[in-house]
Design an enzyme around this catalytic site. Structure first.
Site, mmCIF file in Angstrom:
data_model
loop_
_atom_site.group_PDB
_atom_site.id
_atom_site.type_symbol
_atom_site.label_atom_id
_atom_site.label_comp_id
_atom_site.label_asym_id
_atom_site.label_seq_id
_atom_site.Cartn_x
_atom_site.Cartn_y
_atom_site.Cartn_z
ATOM 1 N N ASP A 145 0.823 -1.207 0.000
ATOM 2 C CA ASP A 145 0.000 0.000 0.000
ATOM 3 C C ASP A 145 0.866 1.271 0.000
ATOM 4 O OD1 ASP A 145 -1.988 1.850 0.371
ATOM 5 O OD2 ASP A 145 -2.958 0.786 2.019
ATOM 6 N N ASP A 190 -10.694 3.882 -1.321
ATOM 7 C CA ASP A 190 -11.325 2.864 -0.472
ATOM 8 C C ASP A 190 -12.845 2.833 -0.637
ATOM 9 O OD1 ASP A 190 -8.744 2.728 0.369
ATOM 10 O OD2 ASP A 190 -9.199 2.881 2.510
HETATM 11 C C1 GLA Z 1 -5.580 2.141 2.703
HETATM 12 C C2 GLA Z 1 -6.071 1.006 1.822
HETATM 13 C C3 GLA Z 1 -7.098 0.188 2.589
HETATM 14 C C4 GLA Z 1 -6.479 -0.342 3.869
HETATM 15 C C5 GLA Z 1 -5.904 0.792 4.691
HETATM 16 C C6 GLA Z 1 -5.070 0.294 5.869
HETATM 17 O O1 GLA Z 1 -6.578 3.050 2.996
HETATM 18 O O2 GLA Z 1 -6.613 1.498 0.632
HETATM 19 O O3 GLA Z 1 -7.587 -0.863 1.791
HETATM 20 O O4 GLA Z 1 -5.480 -1.266 3.547
HETATM 21 O O5 GLA Z 1 -5.042 1.620 3.911
HETATM 22 O O6 GLA Z 1 -4.530 1.329 6.616
#
Ligand code: GLA
Length: 650
Positions: free
Chosen positions: A403, A466
């Site tokens: 990520d 998200d």
């Molecule tokens: C980001 C990602 C999510 C999750 C969070 C964890 O927002 O897009 O899917 O993994 O980080 O902190």
């Protein structure tokens, strides 16, 4: 008295009387928290960000601040005579490019619609007669440029009321009707029909089969180096030579037996079909711990989900040490004396955990990122990539979500080389780790990642920000995938984020998804058509029957897992009605008839829309039953925000 003066007195008196007959009820005085919004908070006399309502330089004392797409249902019961408002995009996003369309529906009909309104532009005045209206719906909708900056205001909004006062009401919620037929007691083999593994690496595959237990398994034609446990159906070992072979799997129980082919491709490619599994984020977020992950693995097997092909148990953020944290559970030394990354105290022993999950025949995933820290502020891989990849492999992980987040501090800019760089570094590190690890890029679609995610080693890449459990989030993300299909295929998939059905909540408190049952059918159908990785986001220890039915329809999952690996394309877009189609390996097509609108609609797909002609058998996929043979076209009613998922055969 002069006649003119008499007339003026009479007119004034009548006006006064009329004004007295109507009460002015400000929209913002109602319970506007019942509204659904694309982002932010419903604002009473403020914008969705809590600022004074401002349109084109004019400040309004009164109004309702929303964010597209938004919907508010109101019950008037015929008591209101008029609705007035100035619709527009709030000046708080003047410098940006918000745009939206405002719509008002009454008794299922469109009463008023604005043109496309833009940030900084003039608002549109609406004055409509609503005396005959029972239910009024105020909507703002995003336009083709997406939902960003669409801070939609209903400024100066009021009702003139005589009699029944307007009230806001919850949006209608249909009952969750289960369409998936129960699996028969006789054996049925489910899950992928093709599976990729790399030579010399550990191999693990659990034959997914429904039916009465006890059940025994056999596999004819297994390549050298692999062994099947005939009681559990778990195949493990190592294939040492590259090549493709077709294995005949058989499952037997008291009620009968069934055989099905599994093509094993031993080569460079893994994830030949989209990964099916679970991830901790959408339910537990920071509240994740080793016990919950273990319980998730148990639930995947005990509920029966694993018998339908679900196989990954993935830990998301928050398993590592949080640098500088005073919390005795999360804080501590981020790495050991050998520079290996440490876990925090919620994960006392990763190897014990992965062994446990593997023992059930399931695979397991981990999360990190290219920055110094993760999104939630925990230790990540920056400048330790090779060491960490090796560690993840030694622990036995089979999936890495990587990520971007904090790498924002490191990247010079968002140029393509800068966006690719950290993903290529981890690709190389994973290449040296000698383990089949599905590599999931998470950087929210920056730099059109679908165009280069595969080249950066990704088996899948997030195409969006998200997801949350509301209609606007899910539909904007899902239907926003149109056009990305050319970049997806076996081993490299677009990932529109994880599922939001069942009990979610980003921990520790969970709630049932806010999607309606029809919206949930749309979510699962669309993600299946999109050949997206399917990662369950709910607490699997609390599965209700309806959610279970959504996740265990083998004909729906077959569409997602089809060996051809095509992602559906949008074939027709007609207002809120859309038709998506996906080519399948056996020459049939999966088709989604979607209704993104607020009211039920008849949707017709003509074979010409799909570049087909002639007569086709139409199968209702959720019900797993044929609807008959159809010449030229097929038509069906589709509920609001719902879908009819079909598969058509020659
Ligand atoms: C980001 C990602 C999510 C999750 C969070 C964890 O927002 O897009 O899917 O993994 O980080 O902190």
């Amino acid at each position: 008295m002069n006649k003119l003066i008499v007339l003026i007195i009479i007119l004034l008196a009548t006006n006064h009387l009329q004004a007295q007959q109507y009460d002015t009820i400000w929209l913002s005085s109602l319970d506007i928290s019942k509204a659904t919004l694309g982002w932010g908070k419903a604002g009473a006399d403020v914008s969705c960000m809590g600022n004074p309502i401002s349109l084109n330089g004019v400040i309004y004392k009164k109004g309702f601040g929303t964010h597209a797409s938004s919907v508010l249902y109101l019950k008037l019961a015929g008591g209101s005579a008029k609705f007035h408002a100035i619709a527009g995009i709030d000046d708080e996003e003047k410098a940006s490019s918000g745009s939206a369309v405002f719509k008002i529906y009454g008794n299922h009909g469109l009463l008023w619609q604005s043109a496309v309104l833009r940030s900084g532009g003039a608002g549109a005045a609406v004055d409509i007669n609503i005396s005959a209206i029972d239910t009024l719906i105020l909507c703002t909708e995003t336009t083709a440029d997406g939902p960003n900056y669409d801070h939609t205001d209903w400024a100066d909004a009021y009702f003139l009321v005589k009699g029944r006062q307007p009230i806001s009401i919850d949006r209608p919620m249909e009952p969750g009707v289960i369409m998936t037929p129960a699996a028969p007691l006789s054996p049925r083999i489910n899950g992928p029909k093709i599976y990729g593994a790399r030579p010399g690496n550990n191999f693990l595959f659990r034959i997914a089969a429904t039916g009465e237990r006890p059940m025994t398994f056999s596999a004819n034609g297994l390549p050298a180096g692999l062994k099947l446990d005939s009681h559990t159906g778990i195949i493990h070992g190592k294939i040492n030579t590259a090549g493709t072979c077709v294995v005949m799997l058989t499952a037997r129980n008291n009620k009968g037996n069934i055989s099905r082919k599994l093509t094993l491709v031993c080569g460079d490619q893994i994830a030949l079909t989209p990964p099916l599994g679970w991830n901790s984020w959408n339910c537990f977020a920071g509240a994740v711990d080793q016990q919950k992950v273990k319980a998730a693995a148990d639930a995947m097997v005990n509920s029966g989900l694993a018998d339908h092909g679900w196989s990954y148990i993935n830990i998301d953020d928050c398993w590592m040490v949080k640098p500088d944290s005073k919390d005795s559970i999360l804080g501590g030394e981020v790495r050991d004396a050998n520079d290996n990354m440490n876990t925090n105290k919620k994960f006392p022993d990763m190897k014990v955990l992965t062994d446990y999950v593997h023992g059930l025949g399931l695979k397991t995933g981990i999360y990190s990122g290219p920055g110094p820290k993760t999104c939630a502020g925990f230790t990540a891989c920056y400048q330790h990539e090779e060491k960490d990849a090796k560690r993840f492999a030694e622990w036995g992980f089979d999936y890495l979500k990587y990520d971007w987040c904090d790498y924002e501090r490191i990247a010079k800019d968002h140029s393509l080389p800068e966006l690719k760089k950290p993903y290529l570094v981890m690709k190389d590190a994973l290449g040296k780790a000698q383990r089949d690890i599905v590599y999931s890029l998470c950087q929210y679609g920056m730099g059109d990642v679908w165009e280069w995610g595969a080249e950066a080693g990704g088996n899948c890449w997030r195409t969006t920000g998200d997801i949350t459990d509301d209609w606007t989030s899910m539909e904007t993300i899902g239907f926003g995938q149109a056009g990305h299909e050319v970049f997806a295929g076996p081993g490299h998939w677009n990932d529109p984020d994880m599922l939001v059905v069942g009990k979610v909540g980003w921990g520790p408190e969970l709630h049932p998804t806010r999607l309606t049952p029809n919206e949930q059918y749309t979510h699962i159908s669309l993600w299946s058509l999109l050949a997206s990785p399917l990662l369950i986001g709910c607490d699997m220890t609390q599965l209700d029957e309806f959610t279970y039915s959504l996740l265990t329809n083998d004909e729906v999952l077959d569409i997602n897992q089809d060996p051809l690996g095509k992602q559906a394309s949008r074939m027709v877009q007609n207002g809120s009605l859309e038709i998506w189609a996906k080519d399948l390996e056996d020459g049939s097509k999966a088709i989604g008839l979607f209704n993104r609108g607020l009211f039920p609609a008849q949707v017709t797909v003509s074979w010409g829309d799909l570049k087909l002609s002639g007569t086709y058998t139409v199968r209702n996929v959720w019900a797993q039953s044929d609807e008959g043979r159809f010449d030229k076209e097929y038509s069906a009613p589709v509920p609001a925000h719902g879908v009819k998922l079909l598969r058509i055969y020659r």
